[in-house]
Design an enzyme around this catalytic site. Structure first.
Site, PDB file in Angstrom:
ATOM      1  N   TYR A 144     -18.587  15.213 -15.424  1.00  0.00           N
ATOM      2  CA  TYR A 144     -18.884  13.786 -15.350  1.00  0.00           C
ATOM      3  C   TYR A 144     -19.885  13.515 -14.225  1.00  0.00           C
ATOM      4  O   TYR A 144     -19.707  13.983 -13.099  1.00  0.00           O
ATOM      5  CB  TYR A 144     -17.574  13.022 -15.105  1.00  0.00           C
ATOM      6  CG  TYR A 144     -17.752  11.558 -14.819  1.00  0.00           C
ATOM      7  CD1 TYR A 144     -18.160  10.683 -15.822  1.00  0.00           C
ATOM      8  CD2 TYR A 144     -17.520  11.048 -13.551  1.00  0.00           C
ATOM      9  CE1 TYR A 144     -18.333   9.342 -15.552  1.00  0.00           C
ATOM     10  CE2 TYR A 144     -17.688   9.704 -13.281  1.00  0.00           C
ATOM     11  CZ  TYR A 144     -18.098   8.856 -14.284  1.00  0.00           C
ATOM     12  OH  TYR A 144     -18.272   7.534 -14.006  1.00  0.00           O
ATOM     13  N   ASP A 154      -9.810  17.434 -15.590  1.00  0.00           N
ATOM     14  CA  ASP A 154     -10.064  16.024 -15.886  1.00  0.00           C
ATOM     15  C   ASP A 154      -9.771  15.868 -17.379  1.00  0.00           C
ATOM     16  O   ASP A 154     -10.514  16.352 -18.230  1.00  0.00           O
ATOM     17  CB  ASP A 154     -11.519  15.681 -15.550  1.00  0.00           C
ATOM     18  CG  ASP A 154     -11.841  14.200 -15.781  1.00  0.00           C
ATOM     19  OD1 ASP A 154     -11.123  13.551 -16.558  1.00  0.00           O
ATOM     20  OD2 ASP A 154     -12.817  13.710 -15.186  1.00  0.00           O
ATOM     21  N   ARG A 161       0.841  -1.207   0.000  1.00  0.00           N
ATOM     22  CA  ARG A 161       0.000   0.000   0.000  1.00  0.00           C
ATOM     23  C   ARG A 161       0.871   1.249   0.000  1.00  0.00           C
ATOM     24  O   ARG A 161       0.546   2.260  -0.613  1.00  0.00           O
ATOM     25  CB  ARG A 161      -0.959  -0.007   1.206  1.00  0.00           C
ATOM     26  CG  ARG A 161      -1.755   1.304   1.333  1.00  0.00           C
ATOM     27  CD  ARG A 161      -2.970   1.197   2.236  1.00  0.00           C
ATOM     28  NE  ARG A 161      -2.720   0.504   3.478  1.00  0.00           N
ATOM     29  CZ  ARG A 161      -1.962   0.976   4.484  1.00  0.00           C
ATOM     30  NH1 ARG A 161      -1.374   2.151   4.390  1.00  0.00           N
ATOM     31  NH2 ARG A 161      -1.783   0.263   5.575  1.00  0.00           N
ATOM     32  N   LYS A 165     -10.226   4.437 -18.876  1.00  0.00           N
ATOM     33  CA  LYS A 165     -10.688   4.776 -20.219  1.00  0.00           C
ATOM     34  C   LYS A 165      -9.536   4.670 -21.224  1.00  0.00           C
ATOM     35  O   LYS A 165      -9.010   3.603 -21.416  1.00  0.00           O
ATOM     36  CB  LYS A 165     -11.330   6.158 -20.201  1.00  0.00           C
ATOM     37  CG  LYS A 165     -12.318   6.358 -19.031  1.00  0.00           C
ATOM     38  CD  LYS A 165     -13.565   5.489 -19.132  1.00  0.00           C
ATOM     39  CE  LYS A 165     -14.407   5.488 -17.868  1.00  0.00           C
ATOM     40  NZ  LYS A 165     -14.806   6.796 -17.373  1.00  0.00           N
TER      41      LYS A 165
HETATM   42  C1  LIG Z   1     -15.181   7.353 -16.116  1.00  0.00           C
HETATM   43  C2  LIG Z   1     -14.848   8.740 -15.791  1.00  0.00           C
HETATM   44  C3  LIG Z   1     -14.537   9.130 -14.485  1.00  0.00           C
HETATM   45  C4  LIG Z   1     -14.613   8.161 -13.311  1.00  0.00           C
HETATM   46  O1  LIG Z   1     -13.650   7.168 -13.390  1.00  0.00           O
HETATM   47  P1  LIG Z   1     -13.832   5.662 -12.840  1.00  0.00           P
HETATM   48  O2  LIG Z   1     -12.543   5.024 -13.242  1.00  0.00           O
HETATM   49  O3  LIG Z   1     -15.056   5.089 -13.484  1.00  0.00           O
HETATM   50  O4  LIG Z   1     -13.989   5.753 -11.363  1.00  0.00           O
HETATM   51  C5  LIG Z   1     -14.196  10.445 -14.257  1.00  0.00           C
HETATM   52  N1  LIG Z   1     -14.159  11.357 -15.261  1.00  0.00           N
HETATM   53  C6  LIG Z   1     -14.472  11.014 -16.529  1.00  0.00           C
HETATM   54  C7  LIG Z   1     -14.426  12.059 -17.592  1.00  0.00           C
HETATM   55  C8  LIG Z   1     -14.817   9.713 -16.837  1.00  0.00           C
HETATM   56  O5  LIG Z   1     -15.140   9.386 -18.092  1.00  0.00           O
END
Ligand SMILES: *Cc1c(COP(=O)(O)O)cnc(C)c1O
Length: 393
Positions: A105, A177, A53, A202
């Site tokens: 999001y 983001d 961790r 993603k």
């Molecule tokens: C999917 C997503 C998130 C959240 O991420 P997770 O890995 O599903 O927790 C945050 N911001 C954007 C733009 C996303 O597409």
């Protein structure tokens, strides 16, 4: 250090230089699933690792690669994009104010609405694509501005340089983001952002087979140290295997994203032509609106071209004439696009977004979001064309 059993380097030192990982003649990084690491007789840890961790060679290697990729000083990896976002919020104190893009999001909106108000964080939403509206929403205690560009699912573009100037004037941090933009198409640090966050679930991993997240800090300092503490003491860390898989995905990130972005533009152009032809046509489902920053009629097209010079990304959305029923019918009529949420994988996905987001969504019910994968663009266009005809009958 030579492992007496294998003759290979047992624990290559990676904490200071992730690129140094080599084990014998292996061209890829080995996986270190070990929870714990042995100490020397004097109590020291010969390679800096004590407990996974706190630190793990695969996580270190991934963080090193992500920091380099985004052009920041330090990356802090998490078990999901949501955990990464949560960590950024946890750097704040009771009474601080956060200004958030109003088309953020959906999951992030839920976190800010349901979790943080009880911790005394002030949260307000503004249209960050309008610098005047953003400036009017700043408060004396604003400590963080959270931008998402392109936004999800309506693909709006925020002028990061303008918002960064605003943040600096108020002594607030700006976080971007960059999940949808990716470091290949958009470099938030070049526009003055302090932190970049990704759901590595993603594009960065890119294969729809894990959850992961990261926050990258432009500079080493108080903020990156706080994030590191939250990672270690909060414990939402990625597993060694997930870190390894993510790094494997990163090898093809540039090739994937450029191909997906080029295909998305072709598909957006096809949908825009369908929209233009709708009034002349009798049969078939009609398209009302296409959301893609790469199209010249997108409200922030010029800004998108400046901020994302290599392409507008692999995500787009469009609205069909009608409501949820028509949108669901079109998704159901697709044969190549798979009906699923998420984005950034090699397979193309179609999603009627509002029903995924729940009852208080701001997403129009007739909107479909497309995540473009690596299938040939003509095949995807043909699928949509046939589905538009089929869904109307
Ligand atoms: C999917 C997503 C998130 C959240 O991420 P997770 O890995 O599903 O927790 C945050 N911001 C954007 C733009 C996303 O597409």
């Amino acid at each position: 250090m030579q492992d007496p059993k294998t003759g290979l380097d047992a624990f290559p030192a990676v904490s200071s230089a992730g690129s140094n990982i080599t084990v014998g003649t292996s061209v890829t990084i080995p996986i270190f699933p070990s929870t714990t690491f042995t100490r020397e007789a004097d109590g020291s840890y010969p390679h800096g690792y004590s407990y996974s961790r706190t630190g793990n060679p695969n996580r270190d290697a991934l963080e090193y690669a992500l920091a380099r990729l985004e052009g920041g000083a330090e990356a802090i990896a998490f078990a999901s994009g949501t955990a990464a976002m949560m960590a950024v919020m946890q750097t704040l104190s009771t009474g601080d104010h956060v200004l958030i893009a109003n088309d953020l999001y959906y999951g992030a909106r839920m976190m800010l609405k349901h979790i943080f108000p009880r911790w005394g964080l002030e949260v307000s939403f503004a249209d960050l694509t309008d610098a005047g509206a953003a400036a009017a929403s700043m408060r004396a205690n604003t400590k963080l501005i959270w931008a998402e560009t392109p936004s999800n699912p309506c693909l709006k573009i925020t002028d990061l340089a303008a918002i960064s100037t605003l943040a600096k004037r108020h002594g607030a941090y700006l976080v971007c983001d960059n999940t949808i933009g990716t470091p290949i198409l958009q470099r938030p640090f070049d526009f003055g952002c302090d932190l970049v966050m990704h759901s590595t679930t993603k594009y960065i991993n890119g294969h729809s087979d894990l959850l992961g997240g990261v926050v990258i800090a432009r500079v080493n300092g108080e903020l990156s140290e706080r994030l590191r503490q939250i990672q270690i003491h909060g414990g939402a860390v990625p597993s060694a295997f997930d870190a390894w898989l993510t790094q494997r995905g990163m090898h093809t990130l540039e090739l994937r994203v450029l191909a997906q972005s080029a295909s998305a533009l072709q598909i957006a152009q096809f949908l825009a032509e369908e929209k233009a032809a709708a009034s002349r046509r009798t049969g078939g489902l009609k398209i009302n609106r296409v959301h893609y920053p790469g199209l010249p009629d997108h409200p922030q097209h010029a800004l998108a071209q400046r901020q994302m010079p290599r392409g507008s990304g692999g995500l787009l959305a469009f609205e069909v004439e009608g409501s949820q029923a028509q949108a669901l019918a079109l998704a159901a009529a697709c044969r190549v696009f798979r009906r699923a949420t998420s984005l950034g994988g090699v397979e193309s996905l179609i999603e009627q977004r509002a029903s995924m987001e729940g009852p208080d969504t701001a997403t129009p019910p007739n909107l479909l979001r497309l995540s473009i994968g690596l299938e040939p663009a003509p095949q995807l266009i043909a699928d949509l064309q046939e589905a538009l005809a089929r869904a109307a009958t």
